[in-house]
Scaffold this active site. Structure first.
Site, PDB file in Angstrom:
ATOM      1  N   GLU A 263       0.870  -1.165   0.000  1.00  0.00           N
ATOM      2  CA  GLU A 263       0.000   0.000   0.000  1.00  0.00           C
ATOM      3  C   GLU A 263       0.908   1.216   0.000  1.00  0.00           C
ATOM      4  OE1 GLU A 263      -2.247   2.638   3.075  1.00  0.00           O
ATOM      5  OE2 GLU A 263      -2.785   0.511   3.337  1.00  0.00           O
ATOM      6  N   CYS A 300      -3.590   7.000   5.691  1.00  0.00           N
ATOM      7  CA  CYS A 300      -3.480   6.667   4.270  1.00  0.00           C
ATOM      8  C   CYS A 300      -4.751   7.014   3.508  1.00  0.00           C
ATOM      9  CB  CYS A 300      -3.121   5.198   4.085  1.00  0.00           C
ATOM     10  SG  CYS A 300      -3.934   4.092   5.236  1.00  0.00           S
TER      11      CYS A 300
END
Length: 511
Positions: A263, A300
C-alpha cells in the site's frame, strides 16, 4: 508497571542482541537503545520460518484460531504498557493508541472466527463421472492452501494495527503462514512489547517458535535481504511510494518472483456535486477540515483533494474549510523525517504554477500545521506534482469549470484507495455518470462521508489500482486480506487418506 525495552530481536523464540545499535527519538520519555538488524539475522529468521511451516502450515483451523485469540489476550494483558511506550515513541494521544490496540486485537479475533467458519477455503468438489462419454471425468476437489513464510514491513503511521501484529501478520498467521516482521525504527519499543505478547502466545499454545520473528532497525540491506530471501513467498508492506516501489522491483527481479502486496499512497479525492455543494457546502467544508487534520493528516485515507465547480458555492465551501482549519493547532508528527517530508511537499506545491494558498501557517521541527491550496482543473491535470500525496494535514481544492472538466479530471486520476461523492438526490444522474470512472480508479467509493477510518470487516477493501497499491485485486484490511497468502490447489482422484482434514468433515458436494 513501566515497560523498559531490552532492545533485542526475536528470532525463533530467542531474544538476540547485535553489536550495532540505534537510539530512538521519542516525543517524550526516555530514549532507548535497540540492536540493528542484519542480513544474517534475516537468514536465521527465514530458515526458522520455513522449519515452522511444516507443522504450522498444516495445523488445524481450531489450533490457529486459538493461537490468534491468545495473541490478542496477551496484547490486552499488556495494554497500559503498550499505550505508554506507544505514546512516547509516536506522539499519538493515549485515546488513539487505546483505540488502535482495540482494532489490533479485534483483527486477530476476527480472523480467528473467519477461519473457524471455513468459508475462506472455497472448498469445491466435482465428483467423478466414470460413465461420461466420450471421456470420463475424474474426481476433482479444490481447496485454498497457505503459501509459506511471509515477510511483513511495519508501518510508521499505525504502530499497532499495521505493524508487528497488525493486519498483514494476522491474516498471514490465519492462513497458516509463518511471519518475519521487519519492525519500523520509528516505534521499536512498541514493536518489542507486541513481539513479547506473540512469544508468550507461542509458548502457551505450543506452536513452533519459528512461526514469528521480529527484526529491528537495519539499513536498506536488511529489507533487501528479506524480500529476496528464497524462503520468503510474499511480502506485505505499508509505506511510501518510493520505498515500496523499490521493494516491489526487488521481488519481481528474484530468480523466483513473488507477490508484493504494497500500500503506497493515495490522495483520496472528493467530488462535490453541484446540489450538495449549494445546499451543504459549508458543512462539507467544516467536515473536510476535521478529516484532513485528523492525526496530523497521517492517515493513508486522508482526503487530500476536493474537486468543486468554480463559483460562489465553491467560495463558500473554501471559506468554511479555512475557518475549520484555523481552529486546529499544530500537531506532533510521527517522526522528524515525516515532518521534514511534509514541509518539502508543502513547499513543492506552493511553488507550482497556478497554485494559490488559501490558508497556511509556519511549522518547524516535528510539528505540522494545516495548509490549504487552490488550483484550477487544467493546472491540476497538467502538473503531476500536484497529484502526488503529501503525507500530513495538507489539502488542495481543485476548481473545475464544469461537469465535463470534472469527469475529465476523474478519468485522469491515478489509482486511489478511496474516492468520495458528496451528493444530494438531485445529483444522482451526475453521480451515475461518474461511478463507472471511479470504480476503475479506487478500491472504496463513499457517498456523503469522509474516508478517514477504515472498518475491519468482511466487506472492506483497502487497496486500489497502482500506485495506491501494487495489487489491485487485494486488500490489506478485512477478512479478504487472507487471500493474499493462499493459493488454490486442485486435488484429482486422491484417496481419502490423502485429503486435507477440511475435506473429510461434513461437506456437501456441489452439483
Amino acid at each position: 508497571m513501566t515497560f523498559t525495552p531490552h532492545g533485542k530481536h526475536l528470532i525463533a523464540g530467542e531474544w538476540v542482541a547485535g553489536e550495532a545499535q540505534f537510539a530512538t527519538s521519542p516525543v517524550h520519555g526516555p530514549s532507548h537503545q535497540f540492536s540493528v538488524g542484519t542480513p544474517a539475522l534475516v537468514d536465521a529468521a527465514c530458515e526458522a520460518a520455513e522449519g515452522a511451516f511444516w507443522s504450522y502450515g498444516y495445523s488445524s483451523r481450531e489450533e490457529r484460531a486459538a493461537f490468534l485469540n491468545t495473541i490478542a489476550d496477551e496484547i490486552d494483558a499488556r495494554g497500559d504498557q503498550v499505550t505508554e511506550i506507544g505514546t512516547q515513541e509516536t506522539g499519538l494521544p493515549e485515546a488513539r493508541l487505546q483505540g488502535e490496540r482495540g482494532r489490533t486485537v479485534g483483527q486477530l479475533r476476527l480472523f480467528a472466527s473467519h477461519i473457524l467458519a471455513g468459508d475462506y477455503l472455497d472448498l469445491r468438489h466435482d465428483p467423478a463421472l466414470p460413465d461420461r462419454a466420450p471421456l470420463p471425468r475424474p474426481d476433482l476437489r479444490l481447496i485454498q492452501r497457505p503459501i509459506g513464510p511471509v515477510a511483513v514491513f511495519g508501518a510508521s503511521n499505525f504502530p499497532l494495527a499495521f505493524s508487528t501484529a497488525g493486519g498483514d501478520t494476522a491474516s498471514a498467521l490465519a492462513a497458516g503462514c509463518p511471519v518475519v516482521v521487519k519492525g519500523h525504527s520509528a516505534h521499536p519499543g512498541t514493536g518489542e512489547i507486541i513481539a513479547e505478547a506473540i512469544a508468550a502466545a507461542i509458548e502457551k499454545c505450543g506452536v513452533h517458535p519459528g512461526v514469528f520473528s521480529l527484526i529491528q532497525g537495519g539499513k536498506r540491506d536488511v529489507g533487501t535481504a528479506l524480500v529476496q530471501h528464497p524462503l520468503i513467498n510474499a511480502v506485505g508492506f505499508t509505506g511510501s511510494l518510493g520505498g515500496g516501489r523499490a521493494l516491489f522491483d526487488l521481488c519481481a527481479q528474484r530468480d523466483l518472483p513473488i507477490p508484493f502486496f504494497g500500500e503506497l499512497g493515495s490522495t483520496n479525492p472528493m467530488f462535490l456535486l453541484p446540489n450538495a455543494l449549494a445546499e451543504r457546502g459549508a458543512d462539507i467544508g467544516t467536515g473536510w477540515a476535521a478529516s484532513l487534520t485528523m492525526g496530523a493528516g497521517q492517515f493513508c485515507t486522508n482526503p487530500g483533494v476536493a474537486v468543486v465547480i468554480d463559483g460562489p458555492d465553491a467560495d463558500a465551501f473554501v471559506a468554511c474549510a479555512v475557518e475549520g482549519l484555523q481552529q486546529v493547532a499544530s500537531q506532533t508528527m510521527l517522526t522528524n523525517g515525516i515532518a521534514e517530508a511534509f514541509r518539502s511537499g508543502r513547499d513543492r506545491i506552493a511553488a507550482a504554477s497556478g497554485v494559490s494558498e488559501a490558508f497556511g501557517t509556519t511549522c518547524a521541527a516535528r510539528q505540522a500545521s494545516p495548509v490549504l491550496f487552490e488550483t484550477t482543473g487544467s493546472e491540476w491535470m497538467n502538473n503531476h506534482d500536484l497529484k502526488e500525496e503529501v503525507f500530513g494535514p495538507l489539502g488542495v481544492v481543485v476548481r473545475v469549470k464544469d461537469l465535463v472538466e470534472m469527469r475529465d479530471l476523474a478519468r485522469g486520476l491515478e489509482g486511489q484507495l478511496t474516492c468520495t461523492l458528496h451528493m444530494d438526490e438531485a445529483d444522482t444522474v451526475i453521480a451515475q455518470s461518474l461511478m463507472p470512472v471511479l470504480e476503475r480508479k479506487a478500491g472504496r467509493i463513499l457517498a456523503n462521508g469522509f474516508p478517514t477510518g477504515v472498518e475491519v470487516s468482511d466487506t472492506m477493501v483497502h487497496g486500489g489500482p497502482y500506485p495506491a497499491s501494487t495489487n489491485f485485486g487485494a486488500t490489506s484490511v478485512g477478512t479478504m486480506a487472507i487471500r493474499r497468502f493462499l493459493r488454490p490447489v486442485c486435488l484429482q482422484s486422491l484417496p481419502e487418506a490423502l485429503l486435507p482434514e477440511d475435506f473429510k468433515a461434513d461437506f456437501t458436494a456441489s452439483p
